[in-house]
Design an enzyme around this catalytic site. Structure first.
Site, PDB file in Angstrom:
ATOM      1  N   ARG A 123     -51.855 -17.002 -33.546  1.00 47.36           N
ATOM      2  CA  ARG A 123     -51.256 -16.264 -34.798  1.00 47.36           C
ATOM      3  C   ARG A 123     -49.563 -16.195 -34.615  1.00 47.36           C
ATOM      4  NH1 ARG A 123     -55.182 -13.997 -37.560  1.00 47.36           N
ATOM      5  NH2 ARG A 123     -57.177 -13.260 -36.410  1.00 47.36           N
ATOM      6  N   PHE A 126     -58.399 -28.098 -39.443  1.00 50.50           N
ATOM      7  CA  PHE A 126     -58.290 -26.882 -38.817  1.00 50.50           C
ATOM      8  C   PHE A 126     -56.829 -26.635 -38.382  1.00 50.50           C
ATOM      9  CE2 PHE A 126     -58.805 -23.012 -36.260  1.00 50.50           C
ATOM     10  CZ  PHE A 126     -59.677 -22.136 -37.065  1.00 50.50           C
ATOM     11  N   GLU A 171     -52.433 -14.193 -49.251  1.00 48.29           N
ATOM     12  CA  GLU A 171     -53.475 -14.806 -48.442  1.00 48.29           C
ATOM     13  C   GLU A 171     -52.862 -15.889 -47.620  1.00 48.29           C
ATOM     14  OE1 GLU A 171     -56.202 -15.064 -46.976  1.00 48.29           O
ATOM     15  OE2 GLU A 171     -57.908 -15.162 -48.421  1.00 48.29           O
ATOM     16  N   ASP A 172     -53.254 -16.162 -46.354  1.00 48.57           N
ATOM     17  CA  ASP A 172     -52.707 -17.281 -45.415  1.00 48.57           C
ATOM     18  C   ASP A 172     -53.168 -18.532 -46.181  1.00 48.57           C
ATOM     19  OD1 ASP A 172     -55.549 -16.743 -44.974  1.00 48.57           O
ATOM     20  OD2 ASP A 172     -55.068 -16.329 -42.702  1.00 48.57           O
ATOM     21  N   ASP A 195     -59.587 -21.998 -48.362  1.00 48.05           N
ATOM     22  CA  ASP A 195     -60.446 -23.030 -47.475  1.00 48.05           C
ATOM     23  C   ASP A 195     -61.677 -23.224 -48.629  1.00 48.05           C
ATOM     24  OD1 ASP A 195     -61.422 -24.653 -45.667  1.00 48.05           O
ATOM     25  OD2 ASP A 195     -62.308 -23.340 -44.398  1.00 48.05           O
TER      26      ASP A 195
HETATM   27  P1  IMP Z   1     -62.449 -19.178 -47.260  1.00 43.04           P
HETATM   28  O1  IMP Z   1     -63.199 -17.981 -47.687  1.00 43.04           O
HETATM   29  O2  IMP Z   1     -63.552 -20.210 -46.708  1.00 43.04           O
HETATM   30  O3  IMP Z   1     -61.528 -19.723 -48.184  1.00 43.04           O
HETATM   31  O4  IMP Z   1     -61.592 -18.969 -46.159  1.00 43.04           O
HETATM   32  C1  IMP Z   1     -60.581 -18.108 -46.141  1.00 43.04           C
HETATM   33  C2  IMP Z   1     -60.335 -17.527 -44.434  1.00 43.04           C
HETATM   34  O5  IMP Z   1     -60.765 -18.458 -43.413  1.00 43.04           O
HETATM   35  C3  IMP Z   1     -58.798 -17.620 -44.212  1.00 43.04           C
HETATM   36  O6  IMP Z   1     -58.224 -16.467 -44.917  1.00 43.04           O
HETATM   37  C4  IMP Z   1     -58.677 -17.746 -42.944  1.00 43.04           C
HETATM   38  O7  IMP Z   1     -58.613 -16.632 -42.227  1.00 43.04           O
HETATM   39  C5  IMP Z   1     -59.761 -18.482 -42.490  1.00 43.04           C
HETATM   40  N1  IMP Z   1     -59.559 -20.170 -42.396  1.00 43.04           N
HETATM   41  C6  IMP Z   1     -60.095 -21.048 -43.285  1.00 43.04           C
HETATM   42  N2  IMP Z   1     -59.349 -22.065 -42.857  1.00 43.04           N
HETATM   43  C7  IMP Z   1     -58.697 -22.001 -41.551  1.00 43.04           C
HETATM   44  C8  IMP Z   1     -57.988 -22.937 -40.739  1.00 43.04           C
HETATM   45  O8  IMP Z   1     -57.727 -24.210 -40.888  1.00 43.04           O
HETATM   46  N3  IMP Z   1     -57.597 -22.344 -39.622  1.00 43.04           N
HETATM   47  C9  IMP Z   1     -57.623 -20.722 -39.478  1.00 43.04           C
HETATM   48  N4  IMP Z   1     -58.513 -19.904 -40.183  1.00 43.04           N
HETATM   49  C10 IMP Z   1     -58.894 -20.560 -41.214  1.00 43.04           C
END
Ligand code: IMP
Length: 173
Positions: free
Chosen positions: A162, A149, A96-97, A100
Protein backbone atom coordinates in the site's frame (compact mmCIF):
# COMPACT_ATOMS: atom_id res chain seq x y z
CA UNK A 1 7.63 -12.93 -3.27
CA UNK A 2 5.94 -11.35 -6.29
CA UNK A 3 7.60 -9.42 -9.06
CA UNK A 4 6.67 -5.75 -9.52
CA UNK A 5 6.44 -4.02 -12.87
CA UNK A 6 5.75 -0.27 -12.76
CA UNK A 7 2.56 0.59 -14.64
CA UNK A 8 1.84 4.18 -13.56
CA UNK A 9 4.56 6.40 -12.17
CA UNK A 10 4.40 8.79 -9.24
CA UNK A 11 4.49 11.76 -11.67
CA UNK A 12 1.60 10.36 -13.72
CA UNK A 13 -0.45 9.92 -10.56
CA UNK A 14 0.36 13.45 -9.45
CA UNK A 15 -0.70 14.90 -12.83
CA UNK A 16 -3.88 12.84 -12.72
CA UNK A 17 -4.83 14.13 -9.26
CA UNK A 18 -4.32 17.72 -10.47
CA UNK A 19 -6.57 17.01 -13.46
CA UNK A 20 -9.20 15.54 -11.13
CA UNK A 21 -9.17 18.69 -9.01
CA UNK A 22 -9.44 20.96 -12.07
CA UNK A 23 -12.38 18.99 -13.51
CA UNK A 24 -14.16 18.83 -10.17
CA UNK A 25 -13.74 22.57 -9.57
CA UNK A 26 -14.98 23.24 -13.09
CA UNK A 27 -18.13 21.21 -12.35
CA UNK A 28 -18.80 22.35 -8.76
CA UNK A 29 -17.24 25.82 -8.64
CA UNK A 30 -16.54 26.80 -5.04
CA UNK A 31 -19.39 24.72 -3.57
CA UNK A 32 -18.51 22.74 -0.44
CA UNK A 33 -17.54 19.13 -1.13
CA UNK A 34 -17.61 16.00 1.00
CA UNK A 35 -15.04 13.40 -0.01
CA UNK A 36 -15.97 9.86 0.99
CA UNK A 37 -12.90 7.65 0.94
CA UNK A 38 -13.41 3.92 0.55
CA UNK A 39 -11.00 2.29 2.98
CA UNK A 40 -8.32 1.31 2.88
CA UNK A 41 -7.21 1.63 -0.73
CA UNK A 42 -8.19 5.27 -1.25
CA UNK A 43 -6.13 6.79 1.56
CA UNK A 44 -3.38 8.28 -0.63
CA UNK A 45 -5.81 9.51 -3.27
CA UNK A 46 -8.20 11.19 -0.85
CA UNK A 47 -5.30 12.87 0.92
CA UNK A 48 -3.71 14.15 -2.30
CA UNK A 49 -7.04 15.14 -3.83
CA UNK A 50 -8.21 17.01 -0.72
CA UNK A 51 -5.04 19.12 -0.82
CA UNK A 52 -5.38 19.85 -4.55
CA UNK A 53 -9.05 20.80 -4.17
CA UNK A 54 -8.57 23.20 -1.29
CA UNK A 55 -11.72 25.24 -0.50
CA UNK A 56 -14.41 23.93 1.83
CA UNK A 57 -13.68 20.23 1.57
CA UNK A 58 -14.57 17.75 4.29
CA UNK A 59 -13.60 14.11 4.55
CA UNK A 60 -15.26 10.95 5.78
CA UNK A 61 -14.53 7.26 5.33
CA UNK A 62 -16.51 4.13 4.69
CA UNK A 63 -15.21 0.57 4.70
CA UNK A 64 -16.76 -2.31 2.83
CA UNK A 65 -15.83 -5.97 2.81
CA UNK A 66 -12.76 -6.52 0.68
CA UNK A 67 -11.04 -9.37 -1.08
CA UNK A 68 -9.25 -10.41 2.09
CA UNK A 69 -6.28 -12.41 0.91
CA UNK A 70 -7.83 -13.30 -2.40
CA UNK A 71 -7.01 -11.82 -5.79
CA UNK A 72 -10.57 -11.95 -7.08
CA UNK A 73 -13.80 -10.40 -5.85
CA UNK A 74 -16.49 -12.49 -4.15
CA UNK A 75 -19.15 -10.08 -5.45
CA UNK A 76 -20.60 -9.81 -1.95
CA UNK A 77 -20.36 -6.32 -0.49
CA UNK A 78 -20.91 -5.60 3.18
CA UNK A 79 -20.46 -2.38 5.15
CA UNK A 80 -17.76 -2.83 7.79
CA UNK A 81 -17.49 0.80 8.85
CA UNK A 82 -20.18 3.32 8.00
CA UNK A 83 -19.82 7.08 7.59
CA UNK A 84 -19.67 9.27 10.70
CA UNK A 85 -21.51 12.16 9.04
CA UNK A 86 -24.95 12.85 7.60
CA UNK A 87 -24.61 13.36 3.85
CA UNK A 88 -28.11 14.73 3.22
CA UNK A 89 -28.00 17.84 1.03
CA UNK A 90 -24.24 17.60 0.44
CA UNK A 91 -22.13 17.32 -2.68
CA UNK A 92 -20.66 13.86 -2.16
CA UNK A 93 -17.72 12.49 -4.09
CA UNK A 94 -16.95 8.82 -3.51
CA UNK A 95 -13.19 8.36 -3.77
CA UNK A 96 -12.18 4.86 -4.94
CA UNK A 97 -8.80 3.37 -5.73
CA UNK A 98 -10.02 1.05 -8.50
CA UNK A 99 -13.21 -0.12 -10.18
CA UNK A 100 -12.79 -3.80 -10.98
CA UNK A 101 -15.98 -5.89 -11.24
CA UNK A 102 -17.94 -2.79 -10.22
CA UNK A 103 -19.70 -4.58 -7.34
CA UNK A 104 -18.36 -2.24 -4.65
CA UNK A 105 -19.18 0.91 -6.55
CA UNK A 106 -22.70 -0.02 -7.65
CA UNK A 107 -23.53 -1.06 -4.09
CA UNK A 108 -22.08 2.10 -2.55
CA UNK A 109 -23.82 4.37 -5.02
CA UNK A 110 -27.15 2.73 -4.29
CA UNK A 111 -26.63 2.93 -0.54
CA UNK A 112 -25.48 6.55 -0.44
CA UNK A 113 -28.19 7.69 -2.86
CA UNK A 114 -30.84 6.60 -0.32
CA UNK A 115 -29.38 9.18 2.10
CA UNK A 116 -30.40 12.06 -0.18
CA UNK A 117 -27.15 13.85 -0.99
CA UNK A 118 -27.44 16.99 -3.13
CA UNK A 119 -25.21 15.29 -5.68
CA UNK A 120 -23.31 12.02 -5.83
CA UNK A 121 -20.37 11.32 -8.09
CA UNK A 122 -17.41 8.98 -8.12
CA UNK A 123 -13.69 9.61 -8.52
CA UNK A 124 -11.66 6.49 -9.32
CA UNK A 125 -7.94 6.47 -9.97
CA UNK A 126 -8.07 3.20 -11.93
CA UNK A 127 -10.63 1.24 -13.90
CA UNK A 128 -10.40 -2.26 -15.37
CA UNK A 129 -13.12 -2.19 -18.04
CA UNK A 130 -12.48 -5.82 -19.08
CA UNK A 131 -13.23 -7.06 -15.56
CA UNK A 132 -16.58 -5.30 -15.24
CA UNK A 133 -19.51 -7.49 -14.19
CA UNK A 134 -21.86 -4.84 -12.81
CA UNK A 135 -23.06 -1.65 -14.42
CA UNK A 136 -20.79 0.79 -12.62
CA UNK A 137 -18.98 3.80 -13.99
CA UNK A 138 -17.12 6.61 -12.30
CA UNK A 139 -17.62 10.20 -13.47
CA UNK A 140 -13.92 10.95 -12.98
CA UNK A 141 -11.53 8.15 -14.01
CA UNK A 142 -7.77 8.47 -14.00
CA UNK A 143 -6.47 5.48 -15.95
CA UNK A 144 -8.06 2.55 -17.72
CA UNK A 145 -5.79 -0.44 -17.17
CA UNK A 146 -5.69 -4.03 -18.42
CA UNK A 147 -7.20 -6.83 -16.36
CA UNK A 148 -4.05 -7.41 -14.28
CA UNK A 149 -3.64 -7.43 -10.52
CA UNK A 150 -2.04 -4.15 -9.44
CA UNK A 151 -0.63 -2.85 -6.17
CA UNK A 152 0.68 0.42 -4.75
CA UNK A 153 -0.62 3.92 -3.96
CA UNK A 154 -3.07 2.36 -1.49
CA UNK A 155 -3.74 -0.90 -3.30
CA UNK A 156 -2.58 -4.04 -1.54
CA UNK A 157 -2.04 -7.71 -1.85
CA UNK A 158 -2.62 -9.27 1.59
CA UNK A 159 -2.05 -5.79 3.15
CA UNK A 160 1.35 -5.34 1.49
CA UNK A 161 2.49 -2.72 -1.02
CA UNK A 162 0.00 0.00 0.00
CA UNK A 163 2.91 2.32 0.71
CA UNK A 164 4.41 2.22 -2.80
CA UNK A 165 4.20 5.73 -4.32
CA UNK A 166 3.43 4.26 -7.79
CA UNK A 167 1.14 1.60 -9.29
CA UNK A 168 2.73 -1.69 -10.31
CA UNK A 169 1.55 -4.98 -11.77
CA UNK A 170 2.15 -7.82 -9.33
CA UNK A 171 3.13 -11.11 -10.91
CA UNK A 172 3.74 -14.33 -9.05
CA UNK A 173 7.48 -14.68 -8.58
P1 IMP B 1 -14.89 -4.43 -7.32
O1 IMP B 1 -15.98 -4.42 -6.31
O2 IMP B 1 -14.69 -5.77 -7.95
O3 IMP B 1 -15.01 -3.34 -8.36
O4 IMP B 1 -13.54 -4.24 -6.55
C1 IMP B 1 -13.22 -3.09 -5.91
C2 IMP B 1 -12.17 -3.33 -4.85
O5 IMP B 1 -11.39 -4.52 -5.05
C3 IMP B 1 -11.18 -2.20 -4.89
O6 IMP B 1 -11.62 -1.13 -4.08
C4 IMP B 1 -9.90 -2.86 -4.39
O7 IMP B 1 -9.85 -2.79 -2.99
C5 IMP B 1 -10.02 -4.30 -4.81
N1 IMP B 1 -9.25 -4.56 -6.05
C6 IMP B 1 -9.74 -4.73 -7.29
N2 IMP B 1 -8.77 -4.93 -8.20
C7 IMP B 1 -7.61 -4.89 -7.50
C8 IMP B 1 -6.22 -5.00 -7.88
O8 IMP B 1 -5.84 -5.19 -9.05
N3 IMP B 1 -5.32 -4.89 -6.86
C9 IMP B 1 -5.69 -4.68 -5.56
N4 IMP B 1 -6.96 -4.55 -5.18
C10 IMP B 1 -7.91 -4.65 -6.13
Amino acid sequence: MGELQVLISQEQIHDCVREFALSIRKDYGEEPLLLVGVLKGSFHLISDLARELGGETTIDFIQVSSYGHEKSSSGIVQIRKDLDTNIEGKNVLIVEDIVDTGATLSHLRELLATRKPKSLRVVALLSKPQARKMNAAAEYVGFEIPDEFVVGYGLDYAERYRNLPYIAILREG
